[in-house]
Design a protein around this motif. Structure first.
Motif, mmCIF file in Angstrom:
data_model
loop_
_atom_site.group_PDB
_atom_site.id
_atom_site.type_symbol
_atom_site.label_atom_id
_atom_site.label_comp_id
_atom_site.label_asym_id
_atom_site.label_seq_id
_atom_site.Cartn_x
_atom_site.Cartn_y
_atom_site.Cartn_z
ATOM 1 N N GLY A 93 -18.630 104.433 14.455
ATOM 2 C CA GLY A 93 -18.608 105.265 15.658
ATOM 3 C C GLY A 93 -17.546 106.342 15.502
ATOM 4 O O GLY A 93 -16.377 106.040 15.252
ATOM 5 N N ALA A 94 -17.967 107.604 15.634
ATOM 6 C CA ALA A 94 -17.061 108.734 15.384
ATOM 7 C C ALA A 94 -15.831 108.676 16.291
ATOM 8 O O ALA A 94 -14.701 108.899 15.830
ATOM 9 N N ALA A 95 -16.025 108.368 17.566
ATOM 10 C CA ALA A 95 -14.897 108.396 18.505
ATOM 11 C C ALA A 95 -13.884 107.310 18.143
ATOM 12 O O ALA A 95 -12.669 107.538 18.111
ATOM 13 N N GLY A 131 -21.216 116.077 16.239
ATOM 14 C CA GLY A 131 -22.204 116.101 15.153
ATOM 15 C C GLY A 131 -22.659 114.725 14.711
ATOM 16 O O GLY A 131 -23.421 114.587 13.747
ATOM 17 N N GLU A 132 -22.221 113.690 15.408
ATOM 18 C CA GLU A 132 -22.568 112.324 14.987
ATOM 19 C C GLU A 132 -24.091 112.119 15.003
ATOM 20 O O GLU A 132 -24.768 112.517 15.945
ATOM 21 N N GLY A 145 -20.879 110.434 10.947
ATOM 22 C CA GLY A 145 -20.398 109.404 11.861
ATOM 23 C C GLY A 145 -18.954 109.011 11.575
ATOM 24 O O GLY A 145 -18.437 108.054 12.159
ATOM 25 N N GLY A 146 -18.302 109.730 10.666
ATOM 26 C CA GLY A 146 -16.885 109.487 10.419
ATOM 27 C C GLY A 146 -16.594 108.590 9.236
ATOM 28 O O GLY A 146 -15.433 108.307 8.922
ATOM 29 N N PRO A 173 -19.031 117.824 4.349
ATOM 30 C CA PRO A 173 -19.322 117.001 5.538
ATOM 31 C C PRO A 173 -20.604 116.184 5.419
ATOM 32 O O PRO A 173 -20.952 115.442 6.340
ATOM 33 N N ASP A 174 -21.308 116.321 4.293
ATOM 34 C CA ASP A 174 -22.550 115.576 4.096
ATOM 35 C C ASP A 174 -22.452 114.565 2.959
ATOM 36 O O ASP A 174 -23.472 114.042 2.521
#
Ligand code: BGC
Length: 752
Positions: A96-98, A379-380, A160-161, A211-212
């Motif tokens: 989870g990104a957050a 962007g998640e 997603g981090g 980022p990918d």
């Protein structure tokens, strides 16, 4: 995400004998006696590069801060506790990104040196979009399938981090009882290496800061697939030649492809657990292969040195693992606990600590974490995109293997009026993902398309019924009558049988590998109706299915096909996709034959049914039920015109082109995998009867033909000896080309 509980490390052993521990750390070398297990030149580990930012940090770090970078934990709570003391390098299995940004904020804003955390996850064959299991991908004989999975997975996970995946798994194995066979590419090192390299490239791309992209992790180092009896985590006693010829090649290839990290394996290797095995980690991986990334332990693998019997306590365990070459400790905490003390006692050195920290920080630098520690939460990726679903469906179709097709019953006509789906896996969802399914099965994840729904979509005009008949592993046959009734009422029946997701993967060894429960009887009950039927197998390992082979007119091996499973199966059943996959592993006739694998050595008495005193069983035909490389198509192919560009190959710098022509001799387009095997009939270390050294999957229209060529060099004909030395010996090499490991088209050349 299920994790094995940490081991209860209350070892009772007396303090470890320092000399024997050192012998362990120094490697297998002395252990073999009579020079049998002597390392090549016990190579020095290469020095990781010097990055100014890393060096500046190292100069500022206290010993405690350095040890903190070597710690990896697997829960949010453990992460927060470790961060409170400023001693943490990374976190895994938190998603989870957050959530990940929140943890990162504590590291970057709340610790003295503001070093970002690295976030890992087992993204094995998908994050939100599950692709077929790796064993299935091996069956595609198409590295682009592995590449597609890795590319899609990397993009989803990184957004997603997540920075780091614990894949690819590249454990070659001859053990179908071993549940983790599902996670690799099967029994052949050449195929496993090709798939592993495609995955490393797909995850990492050209720049892991993108980022990918993700940092990949080659695992499990090494020989984990040799577990005795197929029982997970079990002992592996292996000769040096087999270690280097069978288990190591995919790792060597992955290091050459630039894999960022490597994970140690749970097993011993000839008496020395991998986590304390300086020969494999230090001499081979960091020395001979020149690996510059970092080595992570497996889950509590450092602490397990105690129960293995290599270390008397946690301090001993750390003193064995760090010098052997394990840079980061997963879950157990012996480096942070005992590191400073061990340094003071001179049982580990400052250089060893610095080398491990440097390797870890370098990967963090390459990931761009110092510039961009946080992920953009907007962007998640929370659900599969249409493009990702399409890629997964296409991949799954390419992985399926048509084992048998009498009649032919398949493909089914799209205009069919009625289909009965029988078998409880017919409506299975998450079981179609198989083991290690990215984000798993919780709320917010996307369940796979069922076989019933896939068939309904593929044959919209048909009446499709569903009857379980029985469960996957129960003994209740009371549902058979209803299943038979459904079969009688339908034009054709699709029986879906096999294993649940939990029956393969980690800690999922089986002592029998037949169809669980009463599923085989269910197939027999359907046969009794006299109506046409086909069997679809959903499973994570080879199964012993001779009775099924005798009963069923057609068998489609679908493996655990992933999130689009039902559609992909229907694509093949109705001929939208012509199956072209091949077995990456032999299917035994009976579990008692295990290990049975195509790349075996000959005996002095090869099996001969007419001669009792030959290598065989009294009660079983010799050879597998389906051989490595086997797989049918809805069309037919001819492979001929085998040509070699030369009859001699100089052992230095030689090169021979092998070509053959493949023709689609049937009436529809299809795929064939042209396979090249070599045999060295006379060598100082006896060689396997065949070894795969080339393959190419081609798509041909009806009537079309293509010439496929392979380039052979001394690397293809040589082998490692029992001093781990690569040898290219003069003499004859036999070449076999065909569409399975039973290929008969042959020629030969001479190495000079
Ligand atoms: C497995 C690894 C996995 C790790 C982290 C271990 O139990 O052996 O393959 O990467 O857990 O989840």
């Amino acid at each position: 995400m299920e994790q094995p509980g940490s081991h209860d490390a209350t070892a009772t052993a007396e303090g470890v004998n320092r000399r024997s521990l050192l012998a362990g750390v120094g490697g297998l070398l002395a252990a073999g006696g009579a020079g049998a297990l002597v390392s090549p030149a016990a190579a020095e580990a290469v020095r990781p590069e010097r990055d100014p930012r890393v060096e500046a940090l190292l100069a500022k770090m206290t010993v405690e801060e350095k040890l903190g970078q070597l710690q990896l934990v697997g829960t949010e709570d453990a992460a927060r506790a470790a961060l409170a003391t400023g001693r943490l390098g990374g976190v895994f299995s938190v998603v989870g990104a957050a959530k990940l940004n929140a943890l990162q904020r504590v590291a970057v804003e709340g610790t003295r040196l503001r070093i970002p955390l690295i976030f890992g996850l087992d993204v094995i064959h998908g994050y939100t979009t599950n692709f077929p299991i790796p064993l299935a991908q091996g069956a595609s004989f198409d590295p682009a399938v592995a590449g597609a999975d890795a590319t899609v997975s990397a993009r989803e996970a990184r957004r997603g981090g997540i920075h780091w995946t614990y894949a690819p798994m590249m454990d070659v194995t001859h053990e179908p009882r071993w549940g983790r066979i599902a996670e690799g590419s099967g029994e052949d090192p050449f195929l496993a290496a090709r798939m592993a390299v495609a995955k490393v490239r797909g995850y990492q791309g050209d720049d892991i800061a993108s980022p990918d992209r993700l940092a990949a992790c080659a695992k499990h180092f090494v020989a984990y697939g040799g577990a005795e009896g197929g029982r997970d985590y079990n002992t592996v006693d292996v000769s040096l030649q087999r270690l280097h010829n069978l288990y190591l090649p995919p790792f060597k290839a992955s290091v050459e492809a630039g894999v960022a990290t490597v994970m140690a394996s749970f097993n011993t290797i000839s008496g020395v657990p991998a986590h304390g095995n300086g020969y494999v980690l230090h001499d081979v991986l960091k020395g001979a292969y020149g690996f510059r990334g970092f080595v992570v332990s497996d889950y509590t693998g450092v602490e397990e040195l105690i129960l293995h019997g290599l270390a008397g306590d946690g301090a001993d365990a750390a003193a064995a693992a760090l010098p052997a070459g394990v840079d980061m400790e997963m879950v157990s905490t012996n480096y942070v606990r005992y590191g400073a003390r061990l340094l003071a006692e001179r049982r580990i050195t400052r250089e060893q600590i610095d080398d491990a920290v440097r390797r870890i920080l370098l990967v963090k630098v390459k990931l761009g974490l110092f510039e961009r520690p946080y992920v953009d939460e907007a962007g998640e990726v929370k659900a599969p995109s249409p493009a990702a679903l399409a890629a997964s469906r296409q991949a799954a179709g390419r992985c399926m293997v048509l084992l048998k097709n009498d009649g032919p019953v398949l493909p089914l006509a799209k205009s069919v009026g009625s289909v009965a789906v029988v078998g409880s896996l017919g409506t299975a969802t998450y079981d179609l993902n198989g083991t290690w399914a990215g984000l798993g099965t919780g709320a917010g994840t996307t369940p796979p398309v069922t076989v019933v729904d896939g068939i309904k979509a593929a044959a919209p005009g048909a009446t499709v019924t569903y009857t379980a008949g029985c469960t996957v592993d129960g003994t209740d046959t009371s549902g058979f009558a209803a299943a038979q009734q459904a079969a009688r009422a339908a034009e054709v029946t699709v029986v879906v049988v096999g294993e649940t997701a939990a029956m393969s993967g980690e800690a999922a060894a089986r002592s029998t590998i037949d169809l669980p429960g009463v599923q085989e009887q269910l197939v027999a009950a359907i046969e009794e109706t006299g109506k046409p039927f086909v069997v679809v197998l959903v499973n994570g390992r080879p199964l012993t299915i001779p009775a099924l082979h005798d009963t069923a007119p057609a068998i489609l091996e679908a493996w655990a096909p992933g999130v689009q499973g039902g559609h992909a199966i229907a694509d093949v059943l109705f001929g939208a996709v012509n199956p072209g996959g091949k077995l990456p592993v032999s299917f035994p006739r009976a579990v008692g034959q295990v290990p049975i694998y195509y790349n075996h050595e000959n005996t002095g008495r090869p099996a001969d049914p007419a001669n009792k005193y030959t290598s065989k069983y009294l009660d079983l035909a010799s050879g597998p039920l389906y051989e490595f490389g086997h797989g049918l198509s809805y069309t037919t192919f001819r492979i001929d015109g085998l040509r070699l560009s030369a009859t001699r190959m100089p052992a230095r710098g030689g090169r021979i082109e092998v070509s053959a022509r493949v023709t689609n001799t049937g009436a529809r387009a299809g795929d064939e995998v042209v396979q090249l095997y070599l045999r060295d009939p006379v060598a100082s270390i006896v060689q396997p009867v065949r070894r795969l050294r080339g393959f190419e999957r081609v798509t041909l229209a009806a009537g079309a033909a293509k010439t496929v060529s392979f380039t052979l060099t001394p690397e293809d004909v040589g082998f490692y000896d029992n001093a781990a030395k690569f040898r290219v010996e003069p003499g004859e090499i036999q070449v076999y080309v065909g569409n399975s490991s039973a290929a008969t088209l042959t020629a030969s050349f001479t190495v000079t």
